[in-house]
Design an enzyme around this catalytic site. Structure first.
Site, PDB file in Angstrom:
ATOM      1  N   MET A  25       0.828  -1.209   0.000  1.00 34.97           N
ATOM      2  CA  MET A  25       0.000   0.000   0.000  1.00 34.97           C
ATOM      3  C   MET A  25       0.867   1.266   0.000  1.00 34.97           C
ATOM      4  SD  MET A  25      -3.670  -0.064   1.788  1.00 34.97           S
ATOM      5  CE  MET A  25      -3.395  -0.878   3.313  1.00 34.97           C
ATOM      6  N   CYS A  26       1.132   1.829   1.107  1.00 32.00           N
ATOM      7  CA  CYS A  26       1.810   3.118   1.289  1.00 32.00           C
ATOM      8  C   CYS A  26       0.809   4.278   1.225  1.00 32.00           C
ATOM      9  CB  CYS A  26       2.914   3.413   0.290  1.00 32.00           C
ATOM     10  SG  CYS A  26       4.290   2.265   0.395  1.00 32.00           S
ATOM     11  N   GLY A  27       1.097   5.297   1.975  1.00 31.80           N
ATOM     12  CA  GLY A  27       0.261   6.495   1.957  1.00 31.80           C
ATOM     13  C   GLY A  27       1.107   7.705   1.627  1.00 31.80           C
TER      14      GLY A  27
END
Lengths: 227, 295
Positions: free
Chosen positions: B1-3
Site C-alpha cells: 500500500m503506502c500512503g
C-alpha cells in the site's frame, strides 16, 4: 428520522445499527453525519431503509447493498456499491475507481464523474453516470446496463459478455470484442426508464449502444492474440 | 500500500502551520503504511545549503560535529538537532566537500537543499513526527509518506522521501518493474542511487532529467515513457510541487485546491481537516497526466 454523528459513534456501531434493520422496520430514514472519508460506511444493508451520508466517503461505501437506498452527499472513494444486489446508491459528487464492481442488481447513480474500471465485471447492476467514466469501464461486464452521459475512457467494455453500454459522448477506444451496436426500440425504452430513474436530463436518442461482438466466447485460432 | 500526503501553499499566511497540517495528514495515513514514515519540508532559505544527516548514534555522532566540519571547510557551520537527524548549514560551494566529510564519518545524508530538510525513520507516523517535532515546522510546501515496504528492507534509508539532487524529493506509492535496468542506465550518466530501493531510481531519473534542462513537468512526463510499473509519484523542488500517476492508475490519489493551497493525499480522509476543504475543488488526478505547480 435517526441521526448518527460518525464523529462520536464508532464505524462498527454505525454499521451494526443499520444492518440490524429488518424488512418491517419503522426506522426507515437514517442520516450519517461527519463521515470524514471513512471506509466501509453503510455496508451490508438488507432492509428497505434510506441512508443519507452527509459528506464524502472512503473505500467500499454501500458495498453488498440489498434493498436500501444510500445517498452520498459528497464523493465516494474506490469500490463504492461493490457487489450490490438490489436497492439504490446515489452519489452526488464523483466516484473513484471500480464503482459498482461485480454488482448483481439495483441502481447506482453517479451525478459527477466515475473514474477507471466503473462497472468492472458487472453482473446485472444498472449504472448511470451523469459525467464521464475512466478507462477499462465495464471490463468483463456480464449483465446489466452502464449508461454514461459524458465520455468514456480507453478500452470501454473490454472482453465484455452480455451487458449493454450506452454512451452519449465520445468513446476514446473500445476494448477487445466490444463493438457499436444498433439502437433498437427496446433499447430506447430500457434507456428512457434508466435515465428517468436516475434523474438524468438526456434523451435516449442521443446515445450510442455498445456490446459484445461475441467473438471471444469460443476459442478461435485467428483471435489468439486477443486472449 | 503506502500512503502519501503533500501540501503546497500558495499564500504565506499558512506557512507557520505547514508542519502541523502535514503531521495530521500523515498520521491519518498510518493504516496505509505503519513500517516507517518520512517528510520533506521546504522551510526558509538558508544562508548557505542545508545538509540533513542521520545517525543511529546521534549523541556520539553530532557532538562537536559542526565544529569539526567547520574546521575542515575553514568556514563556520551551523547545526540544528532533531532526534536522530541533524541539519547542518554549510556555505554555498562547500556542499561537495562537506558531504564527502560527513559520508566518511558514517553519517547518512538524507538530502541537501537551500530550503529542503528531510526527516525519516522506521516506526509509526505519529512517533516519527513527534520525534522530529514536525508540527512546529513552518514552510512553503512539504511532502510526507507512510511506508508499507514491498521492494526493499524496512530501514531508515529505505523510507521515503528520497532526495537525489539539491532541493528535490520524491515519494512513491507502487512498485517499479524496470528499476534495475534504469539503475544501470542512470549510473552511466553519473546518477547513482545509494540503496536497492526502486523509488530512489525514480528520484534519480527525475533528477537526471532536470539536470539535463527539463522543468519539473517535463521530467514527470518522462516517467510515463521510461518507467514501468505501478506508481503514484508526488515530487517537490525548491519552488515546485508535482503529481503523476501511471496509465493504469491503481494506486489511489485525491487532490484538493483552494486559493490558499494545493493538497494531495492517497485518500480523502487525510484532507478533511484542511482549512476550507468543504469549498475546495476536490478531484482524482487523471491517469498518465502530469500536474505541477511552481511559484
Amino acid at each position: 428520522m435517526q441521526t448518527i454523528d460518525m464523529g462520536q459513534t464508532p464505524l462498527r456501531e454505525v454499521n451494526a445499527a443499520l444492518q440490524a434493520q429488518t424488512t418491517t422496520t419503522n426506522q426507515t430514514k437514517w442520516v450519517l453525519e461527519n463521515p470524514r472519508g471513512a471506509h466501509a460506511v453503510a455496508v451490508g444493508l438488507d432492509a428497505p431503509i434510506e441512508v443519507v451520508v452527509k459528506g464524502s466517503t472512503g473505500y467500499y461505501c454501500a458495498g453488498m447493498n440489498k434493498q436500501a437506498t444510500v445517498q452520498i452527499e459528497g464523493s465516494a472513494g474506490p469500490g463504492v456499491a461493490e457487489n450490490m444486489m438490489s436497492g439504490t446508491v446515489i452519489i452526488e459528487g464523483d466516484a473513484s475507481q471500480y464503482a459498482g464492481a461485480t454488482g448483481h442488481g439495483g441502481l447506482l447513480v453517479v451525478k459527477g464523474n466515475a473514474s477507471s474500471r466503473c462497472g468492472i465485471s458487472m453482473k446485472g447492476i444498472d449504472i448511470v453516470v451523469h459525467g464521464n467514466v475512466g478507462h477499462m469501464s465495464a471490463f468483463l461486464a456480464q449483465k446489466g446496463n452502464l449508461v454514461v452521459l459524458g465520455d468514456a475512457g480507453e478500452a470501454l467494455g473490454d472482453s465484455i459478455y452480455e451487458a449493454r453500454l450506452f454512451v452519449r459522448g465520445k468513446v476514446k477506444s473500445l476494448g477487445a470484442d466490444c463493438i457499436e451496436k444498433e439502437m433498437r426500440p427496446e433499447h430506447v425504452e430500457i434507456l428512457r426508464d434508466l435515465l428517468d430513474r436516475a434523474g438524468a436530463d438526456a434523451r435516449p436518442e442521443e446515445f450510442r449502444r455498445y456490446g459484445s461482438a461475441r467473438k471471444l466466447y469460443n476459442f478461435h485460432v485467428d483471435h489468439a492474440g486477443e486472449y | 500500500m503506502c500512503g502519501i500526503v503533500g501540501l503546497f501553499l500558495k499564500k504565506d499566511e499558512l506557512r507557520p502551520r505547514l508542519g502541523d497540517m502535514l503531521t495530521d495528514m500523515l498520521i491519518t495515513m498510518t493504516d496505509r503504511g505503519p513500517d516507517s514514515a518520512g517528510i520533506a519540508i521546504y522551510g526558509d532559505d538558508a544562508a548557505g545549503l542545508k545538509i540533513t544527516v542521520q545517525s543511529d548514534d546521534p549523541a556520539g555522532a553530532f557532538d562537536g560535529l559542526a565544529e569539526v566540519l567547520g574546521a575542515e571547510l575553514g568556514q563556520p557551520v551551523a547545526i540544528k538537532l532533531a532526534d536522530t537527524h541533524a541539519v547542518l548549514t554549510v556555505p554555498e560551494g562547500a556542499e561537495r566537500a562537506a558531504s564527502a566529510f560527513l559520508d566518511a564519518r558514517g553519517l547518512r545524508i538524507m538530502g541537501v537543499g537551500k530550503s529542503m530538510e528531510i526527516y525519516k525513520e522506521v516506526g509509526l507516523p505519529k512517533d516519527v513526527a513527534a520525534r522530529f517535532g514536525i508540527r512546529a515546522m513552518g514552510g512553503s510546501h512539504g511532502i510526507g509518506h507512510t511506508r508499507m515496504a514491498t521492494e526493499s528492507a524496512v530501514t531508515t534509508l529505505g523510507a521515503h522521501p528520497f532526495s537525489t539532487a539539491e532541493d528535490q524529493c520524491l515519494v512513491h506509492n507502487g512498485s517499479l518493474s524496470n528499476h534495475n535496468d534504469m539503475r544501470r542506465r542512470l549510473a552511466r550518466k553519473g546518477f547513482v542511487p545509494k540503496t536497492e530501493n526502486d523509488t530512489e531510481v525514480a528520484a534519480c531519473y527525475i533528477s537526471s532529467r532536470i539536470a539535463a534542462g527539463d522543468n519539473l513537468g517535463q521530467a514527470l512526463e518522462g516517467t510515463l515513457k521510461d518507467l514501468d510499473g505501478f506508481f503514484t509519484f508526488v515530487t517537490g523542488t525548491h519552488n515546485g510541487f508535482g503529481v503523476v500517476r501511471d496509465p493504469i492508475a491503481c494506486k489511489p490519489a485525491v487532490m484538493a485546491e483552494t486559493d490558499d493551497y494545493v493538497a494531495f493525499a492517497s485518500e480523502y480522509r487525510a484532507l478533511v481537516d484542511l482549512p476550507g476543504i468543504e469549498n475546495a475543488r476536490v478531484w482524482e488526478p487523471e491517469p498518465a497526466t502530469v500536474y505541477f505547480w511552481e511559484r
